[in-house]
Structures are given as structure tokens and as C-alpha cells.
Design a protein around this motif. Structure first.
Motif, mmCIF file in Angstrom:
data_model
loop_
_atom_site.group_PDB
_atom_site.id
_atom_site.type_symbol
_atom_site.label_atom_id
_atom_site.label_comp_id
_atom_site.label_asym_id
_atom_site.label_seq_id
_atom_site.Cartn_x
_atom_site.Cartn_y
_atom_site.Cartn_z
ATOM 1 N N GLU A 130 0.881 -1.321 -0.287
ATOM 2 C CA GLU A 130 0.182 -0.040 0.016
ATOM 3 C C GLU A 130 0.626 1.306 -0.213
ATOM 4 O O GLU A 130 0.935 2.035 -0.829
ATOM 5 C CB GLU A 130 -0.722 0.163 0.954
ATOM 6 C CG GLU A 130 -2.276 0.786 1.026
ATOM 7 C CD GLU A 130 -2.941 0.454 2.540
ATOM 8 O OE1 GLU A 130 -3.370 2.158 2.540
ATOM 9 O OE2 GLU A 130 -2.686 0.267 3.454
ATOM 10 N N ARG A 161 2.553 1.188 -3.838
ATOM 11 C CA ARG A 161 1.906 2.608 -4.179
ATOM 12 C C ARG A 161 1.463 3.999 -4.722
ATOM 13 O O ARG A 161 1.394 4.040 -5.413
ATOM 14 C CB ARG A 161 0.237 1.244 -4.152
ATOM 15 C CG ARG A 161 0.913 0.390 -4.854
ATOM 16 C CD ARG A 161 -0.634 -0.526 -4.795
ATOM 17 N NE ARG A 161 -0.160 -1.661 -5.862
ATOM 18 C CZ ARG A 161 -0.464 -3.201 -5.386
ATOM 19 N NH1 ARG A 161 -1.794 -2.829 -4.367
ATOM 20 N NH2 ARG A 161 -0.931 -3.927 -5.943
ATOM 21 N N ALA A 162 1.222 3.651 -2.685
ATOM 22 C CA ALA A 162 0.745 5.581 -2.836
ATOM 23 C C ALA A 162 2.547 6.193 -3.278
ATOM 24 O O ALA A 162 2.158 7.256 -3.829
ATOM 25 C CB ALA A 162 0.999 5.729 -1.328
ATOM 26 N N ALA A 200 4.807 5.650 -5.424
ATOM 27 C CA ALA A 200 5.204 5.469 -7.170
ATOM 28 C C ALA A 200 4.115 6.294 -7.445
ATOM 29 O O ALA A 200 4.178 6.476 -8.732
ATOM 30 C CB ALA A 200 5.035 3.757 -7.527
ATOM 31 N N SER A 201 2.398 6.552 -6.771
ATOM 32 C CA SER A 201 1.820 7.391 -7.457
ATOM 33 C C SER A 201 1.707 8.938 -7.258
ATOM 34 O O SER A 201 1.097 9.852 -8.011
ATOM 35 C CB SER A 201 0.466 6.771 -7.898
ATOM 36 O OG SER A 201 0.276 7.101 -6.410
ATOM 37 N N THR A 202 2.654 9.783 -6.086
ATOM 38 C CA THR A 202 2.921 11.130 -6.732
ATOM 39 C C THR A 202 3.610 11.129 -7.998
ATOM 40 O O THR A 202 4.707 10.684 -8.363
ATOM 41 C CB THR A 202 3.723 10.826 -5.688
ATOM 42 O OG1 THR A 202 5.101 10.177 -6.150
ATOM 43 C CG2 THR A 202 3.248 10.999 -4.296
ATOM 44 N N ASP A 203 3.656 12.506 -8.122
ATOM 45 C CA ASP A 203 4.328 12.626 -8.978
ATOM 46 C C ASP A 203 6.568 13.281 -9.082
ATOM 47 O O ASP A 203 6.478 14.448 -9.291
ATOM 48 C CB ASP A 203 3.628 13.505 -10.000
ATOM 49 C CG ASP A 203 3.363 15.153 -9.318
ATOM 50 O OD1 ASP A 203 4.360 14.945 -7.774
ATOM 51 O OD2 ASP A 203 2.537 16.117 -9.858
ATOM 52 N N HIS A 253 11.559 8.589 -5.734
ATOM 53 C CA HIS A 253 10.362 7.430 -5.331
ATOM 54 C C HIS A 253 11.510 6.768 -5.036
ATOM 55 O O HIS A 253 10.964 6.274 -4.156
ATOM 56 C CB HIS A 253 9.962 7.595 -7.022
ATOM 57 C CG HIS A 253 8.551 7.870 -7.571
ATOM 58 N ND1 HIS A 253 7.639 7.776 -8.390
ATOM 59 C CD2 HIS A 253 7.601 8.748 -6.337
ATOM 60 C CE1 HIS A 253 7.007 8.586 -8.348
ATOM 61 N NE2 HIS A 253 6.478 9.139 -7.596
ATOM 62 N N ILE A 257 7.383 -2.207 -8.675
ATOM 63 C CA ILE A 257 6.662 -1.044 -8.648
ATOM 64 C C ILE A 257 8.516 -0.798 -8.830
ATOM 65 O O ILE A 257 8.919 0.185 -8.657
ATOM 66 C CB ILE A 257 6.404 -0.800 -7.202
ATOM 67 C CG1 ILE A 257 4.554 -0.954 -7.420
ATOM 68 C CG2 ILE A 257 6.430 1.025 -6.900
ATOM 69 C CD1 ILE A 257 4.081 -0.793 -6.443
ATOM 70 N N SER A 269 9.129 -1.193 -11.787
ATOM 71 C CA SER A 269 9.185 0.219 -12.922
ATOM 72 C C SER A 269 10.039 1.885 -12.107
ATOM 73 O O SER A 269 10.165 2.834 -13.384
ATOM 74 C CB SER A 269 7.828 1.109 -12.846
ATOM 75 O OG SER A 269 7.054 0.921 -11.328
#
Lengths: 203, 203, 203, 203
Positions: B79, B82-83, B85-88, B94, B142, B145
DNA sequence: TATGAATGAGCCTTCATTCAT
DNA sequence: CATGAATGAAGGCTCATTCAT
């Protein structure tokens, strides 16, 4: 370590050693696949063709097989490491040779390594495993002393040498979990790539 | 997963959850120390104060405890990952955040990690462990990526990205074997040192 | 001594004790008939109706049963002997009462005595049997002290008190091999006849 | 009783007999110390220097050794007893000579006696041990007949001859458990003291 | 003659789990 | 809810004995 004294007559002794070796290898394979506890003497019997009772001609106990596996893993590795470290090459060369030898040894002892990792809680906890523990530590000590030598002669520099060593140990010890002999990269190539990575910060 | 349906009345449910949690934690601790197979329900009973029979009110089986331990380890980690990795933020950021969160999580779940590592042969082999396996892979995906993104935007460059990722996985996954909470270095410091090491070749 | 802690609730505890007792008695009987080593847990299981596994609720090991048998034999005997010896009767009376109590106890514990005799080589050799060994010696010591008292007050006289005691021990300890409860002579009669014989030289 | 037919050529036969004898004696010693069941063929092999397989050249089975031990104990004893009883000495003399010979024999066969006692449950129960059982009974019969003769000619009188005999058997059969060759009292002295004690009531 | 390999049955014990109370 | 009794399957290991060499 075997249950009964091994034979002394050369011919018999050779056959004996061969079969004990086959037993240890079969054990390494099964233990790695299923786990030490989940592998029964019956499984070993099936895998080797020996009867359950017959296995005890070649080992004194199931745990003795575990020890033999660890020894087969650590003894030659330690020997090579000592040989490499005692040459008068540079620390950088020492490290590269050590990692190469190490990964090559892992590549040819994958089941042994997996078993070794899996049994950590026993090896590190039980007094009777001290000898094995010591061998592991001796190997790590050799690695560390190479890093120290590198720092001393200025060819390496680490933010934190301890953490660097732990990183190295981690990455190499993890290899048996994904390394496939005959894979895309040879053990030596991997060693080189990692040494590049590990030593990159030193320029 | 518990043996009987957990209570639905809130007060009882709270107590129930608390006890199940205590059981899982005790199991993680004992499994890590002695090994899963070497820990009996009797040991768990002694450690928790529950009776052997009573344990089965909070879990359906010993293996269910193992799954719960893995879930407790992987779910929050995934969780968080994912949080993050989803920021910009940048790939570099990251990665640094991921490793930091990862090591922090390990630091607070050392027994869980040790159990997870020790049970590799089961997790990776048995069909019924697929869900756990998938979580592990998702987390690694993750990480990969992020490395890909770093390569893409030119902020990272690897001789061999696959090997680099495996190195990273190895070093971090090895941490539970030596990391002591409250030790000389905090998990965050370690993360930073390692990220420096890992990213050193990219400049 | 039992495998698990005995229950604490009184009702259950009573049932537990009863069954453990039955197990010990069955063991005494079978061990006496076939020998300790020749009696398997399976035999015990058959004799008691418990399953082989179930037996281990009432004892921690086969050897624990042996210890329990010896304790059941020696503890009450020693207690009676101490009670008798601490009265202020004459040495002669003490001896007669002791032998009577002793033979009565043997008569009601024939299997125990046979097992005890049969296991001599273990009891006298193994360190872990010291407690049992001590009880045996304490009992013999009480007998000897009565003979000493008899010599001191002139009511008995022996060519060699040590040999006399050994004779007494021999004849009584041999009784379980032929004594049948409900036989021609009661234990008390035998005790009296033997005391007459043993004390005959003193007049 | 040996596994293969013993050799017939005299020289070989002598060596064969010697080794079988050494094997039986070693067995007697080990069985006495550890118990028959607790002594393995391996132990015997170690004690004699024969290999496990080689032992079976000198005996057909482990139980055969047990029988041999009993025979070595009982045959010469019975022979001597018959010789003594067939002289025309007085019952009193007969008894004293018998007890003396008996104790002397015990003194030189302590391990045999201990093994014999320890194996009582087998000897008295199993049909195949009838021969041994008969020898024991024959010896006891000789003793009894001397007591009868003593009663008949008035030189002895017993409250209960059966009990007197059982007392005598008990005291003498117990001797191997404490008698040490070369101890304070010789076997003959012990025999005399005990005969005095045993016959004291008759005057 | 002697050896060591091999067997196969059996033994004690452990343990996850179930269930009546 | 909770307990402790009970189960039954399995496991590691021992050992007397046999037999090819």
C-alpha cells in the motif's frame, strides 16, 4: 559423522564415500525444494534408492546431513577466499576475484545455499552449530578486511564500510534464489557487474 | 480465516481482534526464532496464555497464522509503495522514498521478514500461496518500474537493470538478519546510504 | 512428570489422577510380566484402552512410568518404616513390625517389586535415578539402625551385622518371586517365621 | 548353538572355543552392566573386537548368548551340588558344603548371576527356556532334600521348611548384588556365617 | 573365514487438530 | 466461549540378522 565407522579398505572406502556424497547431494536438493523439516527420511530413501534404515550407514542423523551440506558449502569457499586474499594483488582485484569465486561457488551449490539460508534460525541459535557459524563469519571477515585494505590504500572509500559490506553480503546471498546456471548471464559476468556497481562511488 | 466466525458485536469484536493480533505477533516471534515447523501449537499456547484448544478460536490452522504473518508484512508495504509511486516526484525521489519506507517497515516487522524468508520454499512452490507470491511480485514490480522510469528520463543508468534490481532486493531483504531497532544507524539513514551507493554509478 | 500439566479443576483432576494411576498399575503389571524393554507403548495402549498417543497425556515418557512405579513402591514403604522406627518400642519389636509392614507392602505391590528388581542395572547406574537409589538406601539404613540398637541394648547379637542385614534383605526382596496373595501363609505369618529364624541365634 | 558348525580340526576347534568363550564372557559382563535389551550386537562387537557379522560365527543369535550364560552358570553348579549331595556326609555338612560351593561359584560368576536374575521374566515365562528353568529347579530340589534329610535325622528343625528354603535362596541369590571378590569376607566365610545363622534355631 | 552393506520391522514420541463438556 | 482429553498419522532412529563378496 557417519553412523558407523567408514570402511578402511580403499576400494570399499571409495564406494562408501561416493554413496555418502550422493546422499548429501540428494538431501541438499530435497531440503532446498521442500524445506528441511518437511523432508522425511522416507523422502530421502525414495530419492536415493536406499532404504530408510540403510541411510543410517552413511549418516548418523538427519541433522548430520544438514551439517555436511553446510560444510560442503563453506569449506571450499573459505579455502578459495583465503587463497585469493593471500595473494599480493590490489584490494580492488582481491574483491573482484572474491566475488567471482563466490558467485561461481554459489552457482554450483544452489541447493546448498538455499538450505543454508533456510536454516539460519538453527545455525545462528544452537550451540552445536558453532563450527558452521564460525566459518560463515570467517568468510565475511575476509571480505571486510579487503574493504579495509581498499580504504587504507585509498583505492576504495565508503560512507559506511559496515553498511557497504552488509549490502554486498545481501546481494550475493540472495543470488541462489534467482540464479539459474546456464542463464543469460554467467556468474562471472554478474560478479563483474556488481563489483562495478559496488565500487562505483569510489572514483 | 479464523476458525469460527468472529463476533459481530463491536465490543466483543474489538477484544477478538486484539487477541488474534497478539496471537499472530507471538507466532511471528516464535516462528522467527525457532522456525515454523519447530514451533508447536503448544509453544504458541505457552507464549500467549491461550490454551491449545483456545488458539483455534483465533485462527483456523497453524498455516493460517503463517499467511496472516505474510499479509501483515506485505499488505501495508504494498500500500505504501503504491502511494509513493503514484506521486509525481522524480524517479530518484521515488526510489529513495521507497527504500526508506521499505526499511522502516522491515525494522518494525523483523520477525515477519525472517519468517517470510524462511518459508520461501513453501511460498514459492505451493499453489495455495499464490496470493502471497503475487504481492511480493507486485512490490518488486513497483521497484522495477521506478528504475525503468529513471532510465527513461535519463536520471539513472544501469549496466544491467535486472541485475541492479536483484542487487537492491538482496541487500534490503538481508537487513532483517542484522538490523537492530535502536541500533547505531536508523532505518532511514541506512536507506539513504544504500541509495547513494546504488545510484552512485549514474552521475 | 506427566506430559502436560495436569488439570487444576478438582473434578477433572480427580479423573486425571485416577487414569494416571490406572496407567501406572497397568505398566507395573506388564513390565513385571514381560520386562520393561519388551513392553511397548503399544502394549500399554492395548492394556489400558488409551491410544498410544493418548498415553502421553498421563506420562511424559515410558521411563517416567518406571520412575512412578518405583516411587509408588518406595515412598509409602519408607514412610511406614520411619513411623515404625520412631516409636519407642524395643529393637526386637521394631524389627518384627518392620518386616511385617515390609512383606505386607510387597504382597500388595508384587509387580512393582519385580520391576524394581529387574531394573536394578539402570537404577544403580544412571545418575538420573539417584532419587530412587536414595530411597532404597534410606530404607536399608533404617533396618540397619534397628539392628544396631538391638546390639547396643544387648537384645540381639550377630556374628557379622552387615552380613545379617544382607541376609535379611535378600530373603525379603526375593519374596515377590514366589509370594502369592491369598496363599497358604499370610505375609504377616511369613514375617514372623522369618524374624524367628533371623533372631534365633540371639537367645 | 553356534551359527555355523564349529570346526572339527582340533587346532581350529580350540581357537574357536576360546573365542566363543570370550564372546560369552563379554556378553555376560555387558548384559549385567547395561541389561540384555540395552546391549546391542554393536556393543558386543566393540567389546570383543569381532565385527558385527563375525559374532554370528560364534553364536546363532543374541538369545543364544543368554542361554549360554545361564548354562555356564547352572551346569557346573548343578554338577557340584550333585557331587556334594551324593557323599555320605551329614545333612548339616551337606548344607554347609553346598552353600560354600554355591557362594564360591557366584563369586566367580557375578555377571552371570546378575544376568540370570534380570532375565527372570523371560526364563520363567517362555516355553523355550524350559531347560534352564529345570536346572534351576533341580538345584533348589537338592537343597530342599538336604533340609528334609536334616529334619528326618533330627539334626535340623524348621517352623516351616518351605519358608526356610526360600529364605536361604533369597539371601544367597541376592549376594551377586553386593559381593565383591577380594572383599572383606571371603565367599567361604560368608557361607559359614550364614549357615550358622540359618541353622541357629535348631539346637 | 570374515566383512561391511543392507534390510525391514518396530519403537518411542510429537503434534495439529477435533470435540464433548 | 473455553477447556482439556483424545486421536491418528507420521517421523526419526535402532537393531538383530542376513548375505554377497
Amino acid at each position: 559423522m557417519p553412523a558407523t565407522n567408514p570402511p578402511t579398505r580403499p576400494a570399499l572406502r571409495a564406494r562408501y564415500d561416493e554413496r555418502r556424497q550422493a546422499l548429501i547431494d540428494a538431501a541438499a536438493k530435497l531440503f532446498a525444494e521442500r524445506g528441511y523439516e518437511q523432508t522425511s527420511i522416507g523422502d530421502l530413501s525414495e530419492a536415493t534408492g536406499l532404504t530408510a534404515g540403510g541411510i543410517y550407514h552413511y549418516t548418523s542423523s538427519k541433522e548430520d546431513l544438514l551439517i555436511a551440506i553446510c560444510d560442503e558449502l563453506l569449506d571450499p569457499l573459505l579455502e578459495q577466499a583465503r587463497a585469493i586474499a593471500s595473494t599480493d594483488a590490489s584490494p580492488d582485484d582481491h574483491l573482484r576475484q572474491l566475488v567471482r569465486a563466490w558467485l561461481l561457488h554459489i552457482e554450483s551449490h544452489i541447493p546448498h545455499m538455499l538450505v543454508f539460508a533456510q536454516t539460519r534460525h538453527t545455525i545462528e541459535r544452537e550451540p552445536r552449530w558453532r563450527a558452521v557459524r564460525r566459518k560463515r563469519k570467517a568468510f565475511e571477515q575476509i571480505l571486510d578486511s579487503v574493504l579495509v585494505a581498499g580504504e587504507t590504500d585509498g583505492s576504495m572509500s565508503f560512507e559506511d564500510r559496515g553498511l557497504a559490506l552488509l549490502a554486498l553480503l545481501g546481494m550475493v546471498n540472495y543470488a541462489p534464489q534467482w540464479l539459474k546456471p546456464g542463464g543469460r548471464r554467467s556468474a562471472e559476468e554478474i560478479a563483474d557487474v556488481w563489483c562495478d556497481l559496488f565500487l562505483a562511488g569510489d572514483e
